[in-house]
Scaffold this motif. Structure first.
Motif, PDB file in Angstrom:
ATOM      1  N   HIS A 133      18.992  -6.524  24.204  1.00 30.61           N
ATOM      2  CA  HIS A 133      19.844  -6.080  25.293  1.00 30.61           C
ATOM      3  C   HIS A 133      21.074  -5.392  24.714  1.00 30.61           C
ATOM      4  N   VAL A 134      21.594  -4.428  25.427  1.00 29.08           N
ATOM      5  CA  VAL A 134      22.774  -3.696  24.983  1.00 29.08           C
ATOM      6  C   VAL A 134      23.880  -3.836  26.018  1.00 29.08           C
ATOM      7  N   VAL A 135      25.081  -4.166  25.563  1.00 31.46           N
ATOM      8  CA  VAL A 135      26.251  -4.154  26.435  1.00 31.46           C
ATOM      9  C   VAL A 135      26.778  -2.729  26.439  1.00 31.46           C
ATOM     10  N   PRO A 136      26.731  -2.037  27.574  1.00 34.50           N
ATOM     11  CA  PRO A 136      27.124  -0.623  27.591  1.00 34.50           C
ATOM     12  C   PRO A 136      28.625  -0.441  27.395  1.00 34.50           C
ATOM     13  N   ALA A 137      28.990   0.733  26.934  1.00 32.73           N
ATOM     14  CA  ALA A 137      30.396   1.023  26.647  1.00 32.73           C
ATOM     15  C   ALA A 137      31.271   0.872  27.878  1.00 32.73           C
ATOM     16  N   ASP A 138      30.720   1.170  29.067  1.00 32.78           N
ATOM     17  CA  ASP A 138      31.540   1.093  30.272  1.00 32.78           C
ATOM     18  C   ASP A 138      31.718  -0.337  30.789  1.00 32.78           C
ATOM     19  N   ALA A 139      31.210  -1.317  30.040  1.00 34.25           N
ATOM     20  CA  ALA A 139      31.420  -2.719  30.444  1.00 34.25           C
ATOM     21  C   ALA A 139      32.866  -3.144  30.234  1.00 34.25           C
ATOM     22  N   GLY A 140      33.605  -2.379  29.412  1.00 33.70           N
ATOM     23  CA  GLY A 140      34.986  -2.744  29.134  1.00 33.70           C
ATOM     24  C   GLY A 140      35.073  -3.973  28.251  1.00 33.70           C
ATOM     25  N   LEU A 141      36.175  -4.713  28.370  1.00 39.44           N
ATOM     26  CA  LEU A 141      36.339  -5.933  27.586  1.00 39.44           C
ATOM     27  C   LEU A 141      35.453  -7.038  28.149  1.00 39.44           C
ATOM     28  N   TYR A 142      34.857  -7.827  27.259  1.00 38.41           N
ATOM     29  CA  TYR A 142      34.028  -8.944  27.671  1.00 38.41           C
ATOM     30  C   TYR A 142      34.073 -10.009  26.588  1.00 38.41           C
ATOM     31  N   GLN A 143      33.650 -11.217  26.929  1.00 41.67           N
ATOM     32  CA  GLN A 143      33.655 -12.300  25.945  1.00 41.67           C
ATOM     33  C   GLN A 143      32.722 -11.949  24.785  1.00 41.67           C
ATOM     34  N   GLY A 144      33.147 -12.315  23.579  1.00 41.31           N
ATOM     35  CA  GLY A 144      32.287 -12.127  22.430  1.00 41.31           C
ATOM     36  C   GLY A 144      32.757 -11.067  21.464  1.00 41.31           C
ATOM     37  N   LEU A 145      33.677 -10.216  21.885  1.00 47.73           N
ATOM     38  CA  LEU A 145      34.109  -9.135  21.010  1.00 47.73           C
ATOM     39  C   LEU A 145      34.834  -9.635  19.765  1.00 47.73           C
ATOM     40  N   GLN A 146      35.216 -10.926  19.765  1.00 45.97           N
ATOM     41  CA  GLN A 146      35.908 -11.481  18.588  1.00 45.97           C
ATOM     42  C   GLN A 146      34.998 -11.572  17.375  1.00 45.97           C
ATOM     43  N   GLY A 147      33.681 -11.647  17.567  1.00 45.16           N
ATOM     44  CA  GLY A 147      32.782 -11.758  16.422  1.00 45.16           C
ATOM     45  C   GLY A 147      31.385 -12.166  16.831  1.00 45.16           C
ATOM     46  N   GLY A 148      30.450 -11.968  15.901  1.00 45.59           N
ATOM     47  CA  GLY A 148      29.060 -12.282  16.186  1.00 45.59           C
ATOM     48  C   GLY A 148      28.783 -13.769  16.227  1.00 45.59           C
ATOM     49  N   ILE A 149      27.787 -14.148  17.006  1.00 48.12           N
ATOM     50  CA  ILE A 149      27.335 -15.540  17.067  1.00 48.12           C
ATOM     51  C   ILE A 149      25.807 -15.571  17.083  1.00 48.12           C
ATOM     52  N   ILE A 150      25.265 -16.633  16.520  1.00 47.41           N
ATOM     53  CA  ILE A 150      23.827 -16.885  16.592  1.00 47.41           C
ATOM     54  C   ILE A 150      23.640 -18.332  17.031  1.00 47.41           C
ATOM     55  N   LEU A 151      22.704 -18.558  17.928  1.00 46.76           N
ATOM     56  CA  LEU A 151      22.326 -19.901  18.346  1.00 46.76           C
ATOM     57  C   LEU A 151      20.859 -20.110  18.008  1.00 46.76           C
ATOM     58  N   ALA A 152      20.572 -21.140  17.235  1.00 50.29           N
ATOM     59  CA  ALA A 152      19.191 -21.462  16.851  1.00 50.29           C
ATOM     60  C   ALA A 152      18.763 -22.742  17.552  1.00 50.29           C
ATOM     61  N   THR A 153      17.648 -22.678  18.254  1.00 50.43           N
ATOM     62  CA  THR A 153      17.072 -23.867  18.882  1.00 50.43           C
ATOM     63  C   THR A 153      15.920 -24.355  18.009  1.00 50.43           C
ATOM     64  N   LEU A 154      16.059 -25.568  17.469  1.00 52.39           N
ATOM     65  CA  LEU A 154      15.056 -26.119  16.568  1.00 52.39           C
ATOM     66  C   LEU A 154      13.923 -26.770  17.358  1.00 52.39           C
ATOM     67  N   PRO A 155      12.819 -27.118  16.702  1.00 55.46           N
ATOM     68  CA  PRO A 155      11.670 -27.704  17.424  1.00 55.46           C
ATOM     69  C   PRO A 155      11.990 -28.963  18.214  1.00 55.46           C
ATOM     70  N   ASP A 156      12.993 -29.740  17.780  1.00 59.36           N
ATOM     71  CA  ASP A 156      13.361 -30.950  18.517  1.00 59.36           C
ATOM     72  C   ASP A 156      14.414 -30.674  19.581  1.00 59.36           C
ATOM     73  N   ASP A 157      14.642 -29.394  19.903  1.00 57.14           N
ATOM     74  CA  ASP A 157      15.602 -28.918  20.909  1.00 57.14           C
ATOM     75  C   ASP A 157      17.062 -29.032  20.477  1.00 57.14           C
ATOM     76  N   THR A 158      17.304 -29.427  19.227  1.00 54.79           N
ATOM     77  CA  THR A 158      18.664 -29.367  18.695  1.00 54.79           C
ATOM     78  C   THR A 158      19.099 -27.908  18.638  1.00 54.79           C
ATOM     79  N   VAL A 159      20.343 -27.644  19.045  1.00 57.23           N
ATOM     80  CA  VAL A 159      20.890 -26.289  18.997  1.00 57.23           C
ATOM     81  C   VAL A 159      22.009 -26.253  17.960  1.00 57.23           C
ATOM     82  N   LEU A 160      21.919 -25.299  17.053  1.00 57.91           N
ATOM     83  CA  LEU A 160      22.937 -25.095  16.030  1.00 57.91           C
ATOM     84  C   LEU A 160      23.507 -23.690  16.178  1.00 57.91           C
ATOM     85  N   GLY A 161      24.770 -23.537  15.835  1.00 55.98           N
ATOM     86  CA  GLY A 161      25.414 -22.239  15.949  1.00 55.98           C
ATOM     87  C   GLY A 161      25.805 -21.680  14.601  1.00 55.98           C
TER      88      GLY A 161
END
Length: 266
Positions: free
Chosen positions: A189-217
């Protein structure tokens, strides 16, 4: 030749065995499950800084294993936190990845990866090539029989920002990204340029969901990247992810935008 991690694990196993403890008993001593101890000792889960610190406290080693972890990690091509994250990435059944600056590593071409690592200005030529090889090897997770479900959100600026003023490089990278976006296990998915300011611009994040449903960031900044596992922090990252995704275009319009941007570099 043993890796740094293998050397550390052998010392940990020896420390446990010399005290006549099985994995369940050792786990109770350090406040981890026996299953966790087994996963670490067999190399299926990395020995984290928190884990070895628990061993040091329980065995009263004076911080020996923590020091060993830090010193041995210098022998490996990747830093401790990255080797730890690669293990989680490989185990994950789902990955949610937001990137405001670059195409995510799992969808990069070899030359794009090489150029952005050079731009960082902190690696030698040899280190750059080591990291390129590592990054390309990690991409195999998407071609195995049971790939994780990968959902990527990019800022449109990623599609428009040239690397070394090389238009051909950008066209090849965006063509590659479009091909990856057509993979049945991948959504881009792409956040278009005309979206303006939005949450997340401070830096990249990754969320991994493991087989036991544990979520790590995984979060990154100018100083270092780090793995996040605290429940309150994970909830906050998941809320941020949802806000970012809500600002992005749906899958098909995003793919059209990627293809249009690729043509603009010809």
């Amino acid at each position: 030749m043993s890796t740094a991690a293998e050397i550390l694990l052998e010392e940990i196993r020896q420390a446990r065995a010399s005290r006549g403890l099985n994995q369940e008993e050792f786990g109770r001593l350090i406040n981890y499950s026996g299953t966790h101890v087994s996963a670490v000792e067999t190399g299926n889960r990395p020995p984290t800084a928190d884990y070895v610190a628990a061993i040091d406290r329980a065995l009263r080693t004076g911080g020996m294993f923590g020091r060993l972890l830090r010193r041995l990690s210098e022998l490996d091509a990747e830093p401790v936190w990255l080797r730890e994250w690669i293990t989680f990435e490989d185990q994950a059944r789902a990955l949610r990845w937001y990137e405001p600056a670059f195409v995510p590593g799992l969808l990069q071409t070899e030359e794009y990866a090489r150029r952005i690592l050079r731009v960082a200005g902190v690696f030698t030529a040899e280190q750059v090539e080591q990291r390129v090889r590592s990054r390309l090897a990690r991409q195999a997770v998407l071609t195995r029989d049971d790939p994780p479900h990968l959902v990527v959100v990019l800022d449109e600026a990623v599609l428009r920002r040239t690397v070394d003023d090389d238009r051909e490089l950008m066209r090849e990278q965006l063509d590659h990204l479009a091909t990856g976006a057509d993979h049945p296990a991948v959504q881009v998915h792409v956040v278009p340029a005309d979206a303006g300011l939005y949450q997340g611009l401070q830096g990249g994040i990754i969320l991994a969901t493991l087989p036991d449903d544990t979520v790590l960031g995984h979060i990154d900044n100018q100083v270092r990247a780090q793995i996040v596992s605290g429940s309150a922090e994970i909830v906050r990252l998941q809320h941020t992810w949802e806000a970012i995704l809500s600002a992005a275009l749906p899958r098909r319009p995003s793919l059209d935008l990627i293809k249009e941007a690729a043509k603009s570099w010809t």
